[in-house]
Design an enzyme around this catalytic site. Structure first.
Site, PDB file in Angstrom:
ATOM      1  N   SER A  75       0.832  -1.195   0.000  1.00 17.11           N
ATOM      2  CA  SER A  75       0.000   0.000   0.000  1.00 17.11           C
ATOM      3  C   SER A  75       0.875   1.256   0.000  1.00 17.11           C
ATOM      4  O   SER A  75       1.683   1.429  -0.916  1.00 17.11           O
ATOM      5  CB  SER A  75      -0.969  -0.053   1.194  1.00 17.11           C
ATOM      6  OG  SER A  75      -2.014   0.870   1.044  1.00 17.11           O
ATOM      7  N   LEU A  76       0.754   2.133   0.996  1.00 16.99           N
ATOM      8  CA  LEU A  76       1.691   3.256   1.110  1.00 16.99           C
ATOM      9  C   LEU A  76       3.123   2.756   1.002  1.00 16.99           C
ATOM     10  O   LEU A  76       3.969   3.371   0.335  1.00 16.99           O
ATOM     11  CB  LEU A  76       1.498   3.970   2.452  1.00 16.99           C
ATOM     12  CG  LEU A  76       2.638   4.885   2.917  1.00 16.99           C
ATOM     13  CD1 LEU A  76       2.793   6.076   1.987  1.00 16.99           C
ATOM     14  CD2 LEU A  76       2.424   5.338   4.363  1.00 16.99           C
TER      15      LEU A  76
END
Length: 256
Positions: free
Chosen positions: A103-104
Site C-alpha cells: 500500500s503506502l
C-alpha cells in the site's frame, strides 16, 4: 488499517527509523527492507518475513506514531523517509538489498529502490496502483472519511475500532500517512527502476483496483511479474495466500 502488536512502549525521539525486524541466523547474504502500509508498523508484516532463509537480514521502516515510536507525533515527509534510508541503511555493511512494501509502503519502497541504486536487486510491491491511477485514500478529507476507510479497508482489529482513545490515535496516524502517500504519488508516473519488479494485488480490494496493476511494468526496465489473489486489501496476510507471498519474496531475494 493498523497492525496491533500491542507495542506502546515509551521511547526517546532517537529511536531509529530502521530497527532490525529479524536478525539473520547466519552471516547475512542479503538484506530485505520492509515498508508497511498506512497506519501500521513493520511488525504487521512479520508473518511474511519470519519463514525466510536464515541468511536474510530484515529491517522494517518505523514511522512516527506507532510501535517503537508510538509516543512521537505522527507525520513526516517523503524526504525524511529517504534520508533515513541514506543515513541508516546505506551506512550499514553493504549487502544486496530487496525492497518490499504494501500500500503506502509500495510507493515508499519504489522511491527507496531508486535511491539505493546498484545496491537494490529487486522490488516487491503490493496493494498499490501504478502511475496516475486514482487512489481512494487520497480522496479523504475529514476524520469521518478516515474512519470509514479504516472500516471498509479491513485489517484493523475490532478492539481498535471500539476504543475511542485508540481510534483517535489511529485516525491521526492514518491522516498523516495519507498525506505522505499523496506526496509519494506525486510525479510517480515518472519513477523508473532497473530491477525485477514483483507486483501483488487483491481482486476484491476496495481501495486499489486490480485492473491497472499490469501498468507497473512501465516503472521498470527489468522484468515485471503481476500476481492477483482472491481477497481484499490485506489479501497478502490471509493464511491461504501467505505461502505464495513468501515464495515471491524468496525469489526476489535470489535475483541479481
Amino acid at each position: 488499517m493498523i497492525g496491533a502488536d500491542g507495542s506502546t512502549t515509551r521511547n526517546s525521539p532517537r529511536v531509529p527509523w530502521w530497527p532490525l525486524l529479524r536478525e539473520a541466523k547466519t552471516a547475512p547474504r542479503v538484506r530485505l527492507l520492509v515498508f508497511p502500509h498506512s497506519g501500521a508498523g513493520p511488525n504487521t508484516l512479520f508473518p511474511l518475513v519470519r519463514p525466510l532463509p536464515g541468511d536474510v537480514e530484515v529491517l522494517g521502516l518505523s514511522l512516527p506514531g506507532r510501535e517503537r515510536r508510538f509516543d512521537e507525533p505522527p507525520g513526516c515527509r517523503l524526504d525524511q523517509v529517504l534520508d533515513s534510508v541514506a543515513d541508516e541503511v546505506l551506512g550499514l555493511d553493504p549487502l544486496p538489498t530487496v525492497v518490499f512494501g504494501h500500500s503506502l509502503g509500495a510507493l515508499l519502497a519504489t522511491r527507496a529502490a531508486r535511491l539505493l541504486g546498484p545496491h537494490c536487486r529487486a522490488a516487491v510491491v503490493s496493494g498499490q496502483a501504478p502511475g496516475r491511477t486514482t487512489r481512494r485514500a487520497h480522496g479523504t478529507s475529514t476524520d469521518e472519511d478516515v474512519v470509514r476507510l479504516l472500516r471498509e479497508g479491513g485489517g484493523t482489529p475490532q478492539w481498535v475500532l471500539d476504543d475511542p482513545e485508540m481510534l483517535a490515535h489511529v485516525t491521526r496516524v492514518l491522516r498523516a500517512d495519507i498525506e505522505l502517500s499523496r506526496e509519494s504519488a506525486t510525479g510517480f508516473e515518472d519513477v523508473r527502476l532497473d530491477v525485477p519488479l514483483h507486483v501483488l494485488g487483491g481482486t476484491a480490494d476496495p481501495l486499489i483496483p486490480h485492473e491497472p496493476l499490469d501498468g507497473w511494468a512501465d516503472h521498470t526496465t527489468g522484468a515485471c511479474q503481476v500476481l492477483r489473489f482472491e481477497g481484499d486489501h490485506f489479501f497478502l496476510l490471509a493464511e491461504a495466500h501467505r505461502p505464495t507471498v513468501v515464495d515471491v519474496l524468496r525469489r526476489a531475494l535470489t535475483e541479481g
